[in-house]
Design a protein around this motif. Structure first.
Motif, short mmCIF file in Angstrom:
data_model
loop_
_atom_site.label_atom_id
_atom_site.label_comp_id
_atom_site.label_asym_id
_atom_site.label_seq_id
_atom_site.Cartn_x
_atom_site.Cartn_y
_atom_site.Cartn_z
N MET A 34 47.34 -19.71 -17.63
CA MET A 34 48.31 -20.43 -18.47
C MET A 34 48.05 -21.93 -18.44
SD MET A 34 50.07 -18.22 -20.03
CE MET A 34 51.33 -19.25 -20.72
N ILE A 35 47.72 -22.46 -17.28
CA ILE A 35 47.40 -23.88 -17.17
C ILE A 35 46.11 -24.18 -17.92
CG2 ILE A 35 46.73 -25.70 -15.56
CD1 ILE A 35 48.65 -24.45 -13.54
N GLN A 36 45.13 -23.28 -17.85
CA GLN A 36 43.88 -23.48 -18.58
C GLN A 36 44.12 -23.45 -20.08
OE1 GLN A 36 41.46 -20.37 -16.94
NE2 GLN A 36 40.76 -21.63 -15.22
N PHE A 37 44.96 -22.55 -20.54
CA PHE A 37 45.27 -22.47 -21.97
C PHE A 37 46.03 -23.71 -22.43
CE2 PHE A 37 47.98 -21.14 -25.54
CZ PHE A 37 46.99 -20.76 -26.43
N ALA A 38 46.97 -24.20 -21.63
CA ALA A 38 47.70 -25.42 -21.97
C ALA A 38 46.76 -26.61 -22.05
CB ALA A 38 48.81 -25.68 -20.95
N ALA A 39 45.80 -26.70 -21.13
CA ALA A 39 44.82 -27.78 -21.16
C ALA A 39 43.94 -27.69 -22.40
CB ALA A 39 43.96 -27.74 -19.90
N LEU A 40 43.59 -26.48 -22.79
CA LEU A 40 42.81 -26.29 -24.02
C LEU A 40 43.59 -26.78 -25.23
CD1 LEU A 40 40.36 -25.08 -25.53
CD2 LEU A 40 41.66 -22.96 -25.63
N CYS A 41 44.87 -26.45 -25.31
CA CYS A 41 45.70 -26.89 -26.44
C CYS A 41 45.85 -28.41 -26.45
CB CYS A 41 47.08 -26.23 -26.37
SG CYS A 41 47.03 -24.46 -26.64
N ILE A 42 46.06 -29.01 -25.29
CA ILE A 42 46.19 -30.47 -25.20
C ILE A 42 44.90 -31.14 -25.65
CG2 ILE A 42 46.41 -32.38 -23.56
CD1 ILE A 42 48.36 -30.56 -21.99
N THR A 43 43.77 -30.60 -25.23
CA THR A 43 42.48 -31.17 -25.60
C THR A 43 42.24 -31.06 -27.11
OG1 THR A 43 41.61 -30.56 -23.45
CG2 THR A 43 40.01 -31.07 -25.16
N ALA A 44 42.59 -29.94 -27.70
CA ALA A 44 42.40 -29.76 -29.15
C ALA A 44 43.27 -30.74 -29.93
CB ALA A 44 42.70 -28.32 -29.54
N VAL A 45 44.52 -30.89 -29.53
CA VAL A 45 45.42 -31.82 -30.22
C VAL A 45 44.92 -33.25 -30.06
CG1 VAL A 45 47.75 -32.79 -30.18
CG2 VAL A 45 47.44 -30.32 -30.09
N TYR A 46 44.48 -33.62 -28.88
CA TYR A 46 43.96 -34.97 -28.63
C TYR A 46 42.72 -35.24 -29.49
CZ TYR A 46 41.97 -39.00 -26.29
OH TYR A 46 41.45 -40.24 -26.03
N ALA A 47 41.84 -34.26 -29.59
CA ALA A 47 40.63 -34.43 -30.39
C ALA A 47 40.96 -34.64 -31.86
CB ALA A 47 39.72 -33.22 -30.23
N VAL A 48 41.92 -33.90 -32.38
CA VAL A 48 42.30 -34.06 -33.78
C VAL A 48 42.96 -35.42 -34.00
CG1 VAL A 48 43.86 -33.20 -35.57
CG2 VAL A 48 42.48 -31.60 -34.26
N LEU A 49 43.86 -35.81 -33.11
CA LEU A 49 44.57 -37.08 -33.28
C LEU A 49 43.64 -38.29 -33.17
CD1 LEU A 49 47.90 -36.41 -31.35
CD2 LEU A 49 47.52 -36.47 -33.82
N THR A 50 42.65 -38.23 -32.30
CA THR A 50 41.76 -39.38 -32.16
C THR A 50 40.71 -39.45 -33.26
OG1 THR A 50 40.34 -38.14 -30.65
CG2 THR A 50 42.00 -39.57 -29.67
N ASN A 51 40.50 -38.36 -33.97
CA ASN A 51 39.47 -38.34 -35.01
C ASN A 51 40.04 -38.28 -36.42
OD1 ASN A 51 37.10 -38.40 -33.37
ND2 ASN A 51 37.66 -36.35 -32.69
N VAL A 52 41.33 -38.51 -36.59
CA VAL A 52 41.94 -38.43 -37.91
C VAL A 52 41.31 -39.44 -38.86
CG1 VAL A 52 44.08 -38.88 -39.18
CG2 VAL A 52 44.11 -37.42 -37.19
N ASP A 53 41.12 -40.68 -38.41
CA ASP A 53 40.56 -41.69 -39.30
C ASP A 53 39.12 -41.37 -39.67
OD1 ASP A 53 39.78 -42.13 -36.70
OD2 ASP A 53 39.74 -44.31 -36.87
#
Length: 68
Positions: A34-53
């Motif tokens: 569950m912690i690994q899955f949460a970290a995966l979700c956090i990483t995916a959201v961070y990647a999208v937010l930092t690359n929006v521009d």
């Protein structure tokens, strides 16, 4: 011909990337799925937010190339 794009990397992105990397290293050795899955979700959201521009500029570039 020099066709490179010079982009400045902002300090919050560098700090966030280092923190995300540390989190991923920690969760890799964690046995809890569950912690690994949460970290995966956090990483995916961070990647999208930092690359929006960059995504927006890429879409605009493709639209301009296809419009010709």
């Amino acid at each position: 011909v020099n066709k490179t794009v010079h982009m400045k990397i902002r300090k919050p992105i560098i700090i966030g990337s280092v923190l995300i990397g540390g989190m991923l290293i920690g969760t890799y050795y964690c046995g809890n799925r569950m912690i690994q899955f949460a970290a995966l979700c956090i990483t995916a959201v961070y990647a999208v937010l930092t690359n929006v521009d960059m995504l927006k500029s890429g879409v605009n570039l493709v639209k301009s190339r296809l419009g010709k």
